[in-house]
Write an enzyme that holds these catalytic residues in place. Structure first.
Site, mmCIF file in Angstrom:
data_model
loop_
_atom_site.group_PDB
_atom_site.id
_atom_site.type_symbol
_atom_site.label_atom_id
_atom_site.label_comp_id
_atom_site.label_asym_id
_atom_site.label_seq_id
_atom_site.Cartn_x
_atom_site.Cartn_y
_atom_site.Cartn_z
ATOM 1 N N ASP A 14 27.566 24.831 40.965
ATOM 2 C CA ASP A 14 27.406 26.285 40.464
ATOM 3 C C ASP A 14 25.879 26.233 40.026
ATOM 4 O O ASP A 14 25.054 25.388 39.597
ATOM 5 C CB ASP A 14 28.283 26.356 39.448
ATOM 6 C CG ASP A 14 28.684 27.706 39.212
ATOM 7 O OD1 ASP A 14 27.892 28.594 39.632
ATOM 8 O OD2 ASP A 14 29.648 28.276 38.399
ATOM 9 N N GLU A 57 31.363 36.571 33.053
ATOM 10 C CA GLU A 57 31.220 35.079 32.639
ATOM 11 C C GLU A 57 31.444 34.903 30.844
ATOM 12 O O GLU A 57 32.173 35.614 30.397
ATOM 13 C CB GLU A 57 30.024 34.260 33.087
ATOM 14 C CG GLU A 57 30.150 34.300 34.679
ATOM 15 C CD GLU A 57 29.207 33.453 35.217
ATOM 16 O OE1 GLU A 57 28.758 32.340 34.654
ATOM 17 O OE2 GLU A 57 28.527 33.972 36.456
HETATM 18 C C1 BGC Z 1 28.954 31.375 38.486
HETATM 19 C C2 BGC Z 1 29.465 31.376 39.857
HETATM 20 C C3 BGC Z 1 28.580 32.134 40.935
HETATM 21 C C4 BGC Z 1 27.572 31.676 40.776
HETATM 22 C C5 BGC Z 1 26.468 32.461 41.859
HETATM 23 C C6 BGC Z 1 27.653 31.273 38.418
HETATM 24 O O1 BGC Z 1 27.133 31.866 37.285
HETATM 25 O O2 BGC Z 1 29.566 30.766 37.566
HETATM 26 O O3 BGC Z 1 30.815 31.708 39.843
HETATM 27 O O4 BGC Z 1 29.338 31.879 42.216
HETATM 28 O O5 BGC Z 1 26.702 32.088 39.529
HETATM 29 O O6 BGC Z 1 26.264 33.690 41.385
#
Ligand code: BGC
Length: 632
Positions: free
Chosen positions: A326, A522
């Site tokens: 990630d 998030e």
């Molecule tokens: C998130 C992921 C996401 C990635 C790319 C991260 O901050 O946890 O779910 O796919 O960013 O955007």
């Protein structure tokens, strides 16, 4: 010149050594490296009729170490100084992170941008295509004008695999038309704590429901576009594994509280019985990309856990695709980038998501392989997995960039599907005196609340920007208020005021409060007390004074604590984050569609009941306000 024979001998010996060392060094520095093996035009990997494994092995045989390392890099497009680096470093994949949009944020602008990257890759020595990835987790949220469906929590409430597959197919059509062939979705997280800012990205806290809907979503994305075609849009199952079960207050990130925290219940029984089943379903549905979660498991980072990534996922579950880390996940392991890279790759990360410094990754990897800290065989295994996915998508045979069909982005047909999905995702929590459905001939309606005329709130996070937009300016979208106005008869008066401030005090037949949360994403959405704010509570109170009955529609990414208020409302609907088609809400309010949604997770009565247990019970054993599966 020399005064004695032995001194003479020593001098000659020294001179000889200098000459020998010098010639060795010259040989090392001036011998040109052996040229990389050049594939003939009829190389096996170029032959679309051969089995994928044959093509993968053939291509691997032509690749230099540098080319292999490049394939393992997934670079955020904003950190790429110019597209030439895609070729110079043989980069395997490029992503648009949340908000990572081109200056010309139109479907055509996206198509042009992606094509620049794909063209740069196909012009390289071996012509290995790149993967272009985005988080199209509720539609192509970054793209202005795309259809935005309910976030996955709404699909969890609709609980209809056929509908879920149709939605994923429509999203895939919109992105494939722009050349985007890889999505970082669906999410298999099981949210046990509504204080987490990512609840809405998941289908349900029930592994069965998440697994079934997730598999349907994968089928929808990956479905071959036509005869003989291969995977259309590559899906990613994330965030492996146990995300949603972190303990409040354990976040590794100073700005967050639970996101990026420590997964609780990390015993092998819970792993086998709860966290893994959705991933087994994903593997059966043909998933070829899995994202390792940003969280800790058993005292260390998931991205550094060989047990979780290799022993369990690849060996035990037989996953043959690639594991992608990630955002910055590799570097969360330690302060030292070299050590982090070595740990992550040896643990089983096959592709590193690199939001900032891809050159550092390439040089650390190179050093690690030369020193033997990362075995060459590990690199080959990672690249084999990545190439397998690329061949399975037919990318070598058609890189997708020349597809037509941009008119599919935000098309009437997709918006109609989104509207239908919204109606199916609504959960009727309370309905006193049969308040709902309302008659479309009703004489006088008053509407208030922060989410009534605000498509930004309806669409939530991951819309245009990572944290979403708060306001009413998304092109092509319809607010819930607009949906209500469109659903009622010519004779109906619809009055609107955000705060519920209506000068005329005669009682309306019904007051509709559309209230909820500001957009977030998030850990920025971690919230110690998810509840309605004072502005919305005041709007509801004011409608109660100025209307005969009050319907409250909650637009939120999660259940909110409404225990003290809900009994004063005549009807209550959980609308989740419905997306761009507000008319879907009006369809159910006015009876054009029945309420069929069921709670995808329990709705807690108090914060003290959190976290929920893995079987959907409260942690103190008391009854939640509504159990999972509830809906009138
Ligand atoms: C998130 C992921 C996401 C990635 C790319 C991260 O901050 O946890 O779910 O796919 O960013 O955007």
């Amino acid at each position: 010149m020399f005064t004695s024979p032995w001194r003479q001998r020593v001098a000659f010996a020294v001179l000889g050594m200098i000459l020998i060392t010098g010639s060795v060094l010259l040989a090392i520095f001036f011998t040109p490296p052996s040229p990389p093996p050049v594939p003939p035009n009829e190389a096996l990997y170029r032959d679309a009729s051969l089995p994928i494994e044959t093509r993968v092995e053939d291509l691997l045989g032509y690749m230099t170490l540098e080319e292999k390392i490049g394939q393992m890099a997934l670079v955020e497009k904003n950190s790429l100084k110019n597209t030439k680096d895609v070729a110079a470093y043989g980069i395997g994949a490029v992503l648009s992170g949340a908000g990572g949009k081109p200056d010309d944020n139109t479907p055509q602008g996206w198509k042009n941008m992606v094509a620049e990257f794909t063209d740069a890759a196909s012009g390289t020595r071996l012509g290995i295509p790149i993967l272009y990835g985005t988080d199209a987790n509720h539609g192509n949220g970054n793209v202005l004008g795309a259809t935005l469906f309910p976030h996955l929590i709404g699909l969890g409430a609709a609980n209809d695999p056929v509908l879920t597959e149709r939605v994923a197919r429509a999203i895939a059509e919109e992105s494939a038309a722009m050349g985007i062939r890889w999505h970082f979705s669906p999410t298999f997280d099981l949210p046990m704590d509504i204080r987490w800012g990512r609840v809405y990205e998941a289908f349900s806290d029930d592994p069965m429901r998440a697994g079934t809907l997730g598999a349907a979503y994968i089928r929808g994305l990956q479905q071959a576009a036509g005869q003989g075609a291969r995977i259309d849009v590559l899906a990613t199952a994330k965030h492996y594994v146990g995300l949603g079960s972190m303990t409040w207050g354990t976040s590794d990130n100073d700005d967050f509280r639970i996101d990026q925290g420590v997964v609780s219940n990390d015993d092998s029984e819970t792993l086998t019985d709860v966290y893994l089943p959705p991933y087994r379903t994903a593997i059966d549905a043909g998933i070829l990309s899995v994202m390792a979660g940003l969280a800790s498991w058993g005292g260390g980072d998931i991205s550094a856990s060989e047990y979780i990534l290799t022993d369990v996922l690849k060996d035990e579950l037989g996953f043959r695709g690639f594991v992608v880390s990630d955002w910055y996940g590799v570097y969360a392991i330690s302060w030292n980038s070299y050590d982090s890279t070595v740990s992550a790759i040896n643990a089983g990360i096959d592709m590193a998501m690199l939001p900032f410094d891809y050159k550092g990754f390439v040089s650390d990897m190179h050093k690690a392989v030369i020193r033997g800290d990362i075995p060459q065989a590990r690199v080959d295994d990672a690249v084999r997995r990545i190439l397998r996915a690329k061949f399975s998508m037919g990318l070598f045979d058609d890189n997708g960039a020349s597809r037509s069909g941009l008119e599919t982005v935000g098309s009437t047909e997709h918006r109609a599907l989104a509207r239908e999905t919204v109606a199916c995702s609504l959960v009727l929590l309370r309905n006193q005196k049969r308040t709902l459905p309302l008659s479309s001939d009703i004489r006088h309606i008053r509407v208030a609340g922060s989410a009534a005329d605000n498509v930004g709130r309806q669409t939530g996070g991951w819309t245009v920007e990572w944290q979403g937009i708060d306001g009413n300016w998304l092109p092509g979208a319809t607010s819930i208020l607009a949906g209500i106005r469109a659903a009622v008869s010519m004779q109906t008066t619809v009055e609107y005021d955000l705060n519920g401030d209506f000068p005329n005090k005669d009682l309306a037949d019904v007051g509709i409060a559309i209230v909820g949360e500001k957009p977030y994403a998030e850990g920025w959405g971690d919230n110690v007390q998810p509840r309605l704010d004072d502005i919305d509570l005041a709007a509801i109170a004011s409608l109660q004074k100025t209307s005969k009955r009050v319907v409250v529609i909650i637009v939120s990414g999660r259940p909110l604590i409404v225990t003290d208020e809900i009994s004063k409302w005549d009807a209550t609907v959980a609308a989740w984050l419905p997306g761009s088609e507000g008319r879907g809400v009006a369809d159910a309010l006015f009876g054009a569609s029945p309420f069929t949604g069921r709670l995808p997770l329990p709705w807690p009565r108090t914060i003290e009941q959190l976290p929920m247990t893995v079987d959907g019970q409260t942690s103190d054993g008391s009854t939640p306000l509504f159990p999972r599966g509830f809906g009138l």
